[in-house]
Design a protein around this motif. Structure first.
Motif, short mmCIF file in Angstrom:
data_model
loop_
_atom_site.label_atom_id
_atom_site.label_comp_id
_atom_site.label_asym_id
_atom_site.label_seq_id
_atom_site.Cartn_x
_atom_site.Cartn_y
_atom_site.Cartn_z
N SER A 13 1.33 -1.18 -0.24
CA SER A 13 0.23 -0.12 -0.09
C SER A 13 0.79 0.66 0.26
O SER A 13 1.84 1.23 0.53
N LYS A 17 1.46 3.37 -6.56
CA LYS A 17 1.36 2.75 -7.90
C LYS A 17 0.62 3.17 -8.57
O LYS A 17 0.60 3.15 -9.82
N GLY A 36 -8.17 -1.04 -6.83
CA GLY A 36 -7.95 -0.62 -4.80
C GLY A 36 -9.25 0.43 -4.34
O GLY A 36 -10.01 -0.15 -4.08
N ARG A 96 -11.42 6.92 0.09
CA ARG A 96 -10.33 7.60 0.56
C ARG A 96 -9.92 7.05 2.02
O ARG A 96 -9.28 7.94 2.57
N VAL A 104 -10.83 -2.01 5.02
CA VAL A 104 -10.40 -3.03 3.56
C VAL A 104 -10.05 -3.85 3.42
O VAL A 104 -10.76 -5.31 2.67
N SER A 105 -9.37 -4.62 3.74
CA SER A 105 -8.15 -5.68 3.61
C SER A 105 -9.15 -6.59 4.20
O SER A 105 -9.31 -7.98 3.76
N ALA A 108 -11.98 -7.15 1.65
CA ALA A 108 -11.10 -7.58 0.31
C ALA A 108 -10.47 -9.29 0.68
O ALA A 108 -9.64 -9.73 -0.02
N ARG A 114 -13.70 -10.91 -3.89
CA ARG A 114 -12.73 -11.29 -5.09
C ARG A 114 -13.74 -12.02 -6.37
O ARG A 114 -12.78 -10.94 -7.36
N ARG A 135 -3.65 -5.47 -5.96
CA ARG A 135 -2.81 -6.87 -5.24
C ARG A 135 -2.06 -7.92 -6.17
O ARG A 135 -1.27 -8.96 -5.92
N ILE A 137 -3.01 -8.44 -9.20
CA ILE A 137 -3.21 -8.33 -10.71
C ILE A 137 -1.88 -9.03 -11.29
O ILE A 137 -2.93 -9.62 -12.73
N ARG A 192 -3.21 -13.14 3.14
CA ARG A 192 -5.24 -14.02 3.31
C ARG A 192 -4.54 -15.02 2.10
O ARG A 192 -3.87 -15.71 1.28
O1 DC Z 1 -4.29 0.05 -3.76
P1 DC Z 1 -5.42 0.14 -2.56
O2 DC Z 1 -4.77 0.69 -1.69
O3 DC Z 1 -6.34 1.30 -2.68
O4 DC Z 1 -6.50 -1.06 -1.72
C1 DC Z 1 -6.50 -0.91 -0.99
C2 DC Z 1 -7.05 -2.11 -0.09
O5 DC Z 1 -7.44 -3.30 -1.50
C3 DC Z 1 -5.31 -3.46 -0.19
O6 DC Z 1 -5.20 -3.50 1.00
C4 DC Z 1 -6.68 -4.34 -0.48
C5 DC Z 1 -7.26 -4.08 -1.17
N1 DC Z 1 -7.25 -4.20 -2.73
C6 DC Z 1 -7.16 -6.19 -2.97
O7 DC Z 1 -6.74 -6.75 -2.39
N2 DC Z 1 -6.59 -6.82 -4.73
C7 DC Z 1 -6.89 -5.38 -5.53
N3 DC Z 1 -6.18 -5.69 -6.62
C8 DC Z 1 -6.43 -4.01 -4.51
C9 DC Z 1 -6.84 -4.01 -3.66
#
Ligand code: DC
Length: 229
Positions: A13, A17, A36, A96, A104-105, A108, A114, A135, A137, A192
Motif C-alpha cells: 500500500s 502505484k 483498490g 479514500r 478494506v483488507s 478484500a 474477489r 495486489r 493483477i 490472506r
Molecule cells: O490500492 P489500495 O491501497 O487503494 O487498496 C485498498 C485495499 O484493497 C488493499 O489494502 C487490499 C485491497 N486490494 C486487493 O485485495 N486486491 C487488489 N487488486 C486491490 C486492492
C-alpha cells in the motif's frame, strides 16, 4: 499502429502505484484501472449497511448483497482520472478515508468479493491497452500481462506519503495511525488465503524508498518501449 499491451502493477500500500499507472496511461493513451478503489467501494457499501466495523464482519449478508453493488468508473476531465461511482453515486472522496482503509483488507479477503471484482477487471482488459494496479493483477487478474511491475518502499516512507495526502485534503489523522494502518493492511493482504499479495515470478521489482517519481517513470517507460518493439 503500435500494438497495445497490458501493464500489471502490484505492490504494497502507498507505494505510488497509482501515480505511475496514471502517468503511463496518459503517455500511451491506455485505460487506467485502480482496482483498490473497487475494493474500497465495496467496503464503503458494507459500512453503510452496517455489515462491517472494527468488531463485526457479516460475510453472509454482504455476499448476498453483492448483486446489488454496481461499480463504475467515470473519467473526470478536470482531475485527469476516472472517479469511482457506487450505484451511480460518486464515492471518490469517501473511499479514500482512513475509516475505509481500516476495514478494506477484511472485506478484500472474502473470496466471493474477489470473484466478482476480478471478473469485472478481466472484462475491462479484454482488448489490452490497459494499466491496472492492485495486489493480484500480475498473479490472478492478468497472469499473461506483457509487463508486470512490483512496487515496494519502506513503511515509513509510505506512511509519510499517505499522511501528507490525507492532511492535504483536510482529514484529521495522526501519523502513528497511518503507519499502523499501512503495516496492518500489508500484513492482512499478504497473508490472506485467496490471492495474497505476492510478487509474480516474472514481475520487475522497484523499491522507490529513495527514488523520485520521474526517475522511476523513465525507467518504466524504457521497459514499456521494449515490449512495444
Ligand atoms: O490500492 P489500495 O491501497 O487503494 O487498496 C485498498 C485495499 O484493497 C488493499 O489494502 C487490499 C485491497 N486490494 C486487493 O485485495 N486486491 C487488489 N487488486 C486491490 C486492492
Amino acid at each position: 499502429m503500435k500494438r497495445k499491451i497490458t501493464i500489471a502493477i502490484d505492490g504494497f500500500s502507498s507505494t505510488g502505484k497509482s501515480t505511475i499507472a496514471k502517468l503511463l496511461a496518459k503517455k500511451y493513451n491506455y485505460i487506467y484501472v485502480d482496482t483498490g478503489a473497487m475494493y474500497r467501494a465495496v467496503t464503503y457499501f458494507a459500512m453503510k449497511n452496517k455489515l462491517v466495523s472494527k468488531k463485526v464482519l457479516n460475510e453472509e449478508v454482504l455476499i448476498s448483497k453483492l448483486k446489488d453493488i454496481k461499480l463504475t468508473f467515470k473519467f473526470n476531465k478536470i482531475l485527469g482520472f476516472a472517479e469511482m461511482f457506487l450505484n451511480n453515486v460518486n464515492v471518490e472522496k469517501e473511499i479514500r478515508s482512513l475509516a475505509v482503509s481500516q476495514l478494506v483488507s477484511k472485506v478484500a479477503a472474502i473470496s466471493e468479493v474477489r470473484r466478482k471484482l476480478v471478473a469485472e477487471q478481466q472484462l475491462m482488459g479484454v482488448n489490452g491497452g490497459i494499466v491496472m494496479d492492485g495486489r493480484d493483477i500480475g498473479t490472478v487478474v492478468f497472469p499473461d500481462a506483457e509487463l508486470k511491475l512490483f512496487m515496494s518502499a519502506s513503511a515509513d516512507k509510505r506512511a509519510s506519503r499517505r499522511y501528507k495526502e490525507l492532511i492535504d485534503r483536510g482529514d484529521d489523522v495522526s501519523f502513528e495511525d497511518i503507519l499502523f494502518n499501512v503495516e496492518e493492511r500489508d500484513r492482512i493482504d499478504s497473508t490472506r488465503e485467496d490471492s495474497p499479495l505476492i510478487k509474480a515470478e516474472d514481475a520487475i521489482e522497484f523499491d522507490n524508498s529513495d527514488m523520485g517519481i520521474e526517475d522511476q517513470f523513465n525507467k518504466i517507460c524504457t521497459l514499456v518501449e521494449k515490449k512495444l518493439l
